[in-house]
Scaffold this active site. Structure first.
Site, PDB file in Angstrom:
ATOM      1  CG  HIS A 164      66.767 154.372  22.209  1.00  0.00           C
ATOM      2  ND1 HIS A 164      66.801 153.056  22.621  1.00  0.00           N
ATOM      3  CD2 HIS A 164      67.342 154.358  20.983  1.00  0.00           C
ATOM      4  CE1 HIS A 164      67.355 152.303  21.685  1.00  0.00           C
ATOM      5  NE2 HIS A 164      67.697 153.070  20.697  1.00  0.00           N
ATOM      6  CG  ASP A 176      66.826 148.894  14.001  1.00  0.00           C
ATOM      7  OD1 ASP A 176      68.080 149.012  13.955  1.00  0.00           O
ATOM      8  OD2 ASP A 176      66.048 149.839  14.305  1.00  0.00           O
ATOM      9  CD  GLU A 230      64.116 153.335  20.044  1.00  0.00           C
ATOM     10  OE1 GLU A 230      64.516 154.338  19.418  1.00  0.00           O
ATOM     11  OE2 GLU A 230      64.587 152.199  19.873  1.00  0.00           O
TER      12      GLU A 230
HETATM   13  O1  TA6 Z   1      66.602 152.823  17.947  1.00  0.00           O
HETATM   14  C1  TA6 Z   1      67.146 151.714  17.281  1.00  0.00           C
HETATM   15  C2  TA6 Z   1      68.618 151.979  17.002  1.00  0.00           C
HETATM   16  O2  TA6 Z   1      68.793 153.063  16.120  1.00  0.00           O
HETATM   17  C3  TA6 Z   1      69.239 150.689  16.472  1.00  0.00           C
HETATM   18  O3  TA6 Z   1      69.546 150.798  15.095  1.00  0.00           O
HETATM   19  C4  TA6 Z   1      70.476 150.502  17.350  1.00  0.00           C
HETATM   20  O4  TA6 Z   1      71.572 151.183  16.788  1.00  0.00           O
HETATM   21  C5  TA6 Z   1      69.980 151.129  18.661  1.00  0.00           C
HETATM   22  O5  TA6 Z   1      69.304 152.301  18.238  1.00  0.00           O
HETATM   23  C6  TA6 Z   1      71.033 151.358  19.726  1.00  0.00           C
HETATM   24  O6  TA6 Z   1      71.870 152.408  19.343  1.00  0.00           O
HETATM   25  P1  TA6 Z   1      73.073 152.796  20.374  1.00  0.00           P
HETATM   26  O7  TA6 Z   1      73.756 153.950  19.713  1.00  0.00           O
HETATM   27  O8  TA6 Z   1      72.435 153.146  21.677  1.00  0.00           O
HETATM   28  O9  TA6 Z   1      73.902 151.549  20.494  1.00  0.00           O
END
Ligand code: TA6
Length: 285
Positions: free
Chosen positions: A154, A199, A260
């Protein structure tokens, strides 16, 4: 020395990797979380929030969170337990080419089996030299049953100004838009720019994407190459969602794009005794 063990923020165990040419990176054992990558002769390339927590069991906001065994919401906590678990050092040193490298390991435990009742052996590898860093995730299945999971790296890539950032390589690639009820969409625009929350889960993407930080011939460009991860997620929370995140300052959304490497559209299935590997390679051009 190529790899030094020290105490980072929050007195948490950290490895500092330094390549022969001076490129360096910082890797927390908590979450096997890469929090810094500085190519040789260049500046920091990753974003980490000034408000991030550095406490065991809480994911660091920024860097490269390891998402496993579940991407997104589902039967276990969002984005899985890998990023909130403490990993162990499995290997560390210098390659024959002068690259600094380390491998951290995590395997199932009573704690993980309570949440996800499967045996697994995970390895997170980091190797850097010059203008490139490669982060790899390996998942072994000791059995007795096939192992099914989703995963991602991520990655929070730093930018000077989100309003002047562009991601290239995704034109015409179908994606699921989380800001529109997971609608399936195709965007033919040559570059993805940011004027609002983004997103998007892009399905089966080209192997190389490029992030342009700024416009014109002086723009910084980071090439992002994926192997093993079929999909890609692009995320920026924008102002309103940023305000809802306690570990992100209200204006910090302007300073990163999450690009990601993901295996999220379809689960990965690893047969008994087999191993899956995915990797993301970042290169400052
Ligand atoms: O990768 C995108 C995502 O799934 C978004 O929807 C947002 O939730 C982000 O990850 C961050 O997630 P976190 O659990 O690290 O706050």
């Amino acid at each position: 020395m190529p790899v030094a063990a020290l105490r980072g923020r929050g007195e948490m165990d950290t490895l500092v990797l330094t390549a022969a040419d001076g490129a360096h990176a910082e890797l927390y054992l908590a979450g096997a979380h890469l929090t810094s990558w500085v190519p040789a002769g260049a500046a920091e390339q990753l974003f980490v929030s000034a408000r991030s927590a550095y406490t065991p069991g809480t994911a660091i906001r920024g860097g490269v969170p390891v998402i496993f065994p579940q991407f997104g919401p589902g039967p276990i906590p969002r984005h899985g337990f890998a990023r909130t678990s403490t990993w162990e050092v499995a290997a560390a040193g210098e390659s024959p080419t002068g690259a600094a490298r380390a491998t951290l390991a995590l395997r199932d435990s009573e704690t993980t089996r309570r949440v996800w009742p499967f045996a697994f052996e995970a390895q997170l590898g980091v190797e850097l030299l010059g203008q490139t860093i490669t982060v790899s995730l390996g998942i072994g299945n000791p059995g007795p049953a096939p192992l099914t999971f989703t995963a991602a790296l991520h990655t929070y890539v730093a930018v000077a100004d989100i309003a002047r950032a562009t991601v290239e390589g995704l034109a015409g690639v179908p994606y699921r838009d989380q800001t529109r009820g997971n609608a399936s969409v195709v965007d033919e625009a040559p570059g993805l720019t940011f004027e609002r929350e983004v997103d998007r889960l892009y399905v089966r993407t080209p192997r190389e994407l490029r992030l342009h930080d700024g416009r014109g011939p002086d723009a910084r460009v980071v090439a992002i190459h994926a192997d093993g991860f079929p999909d890609a997620v692009v995320w920026n929370p924008w102002a309103e969602k940023a305000r809802a995140l306690d570990d992100l300052a209200d204006d910090e959304y302007q300073r990163f794009v999450c690009i990601e490497a993901a295996a999220a559209a379809e689960p990965v299935v690893v047969a008994l005794g087999a191993r899956w590997t995915g990797a993301q390679r970042l290169t400052l051009l």
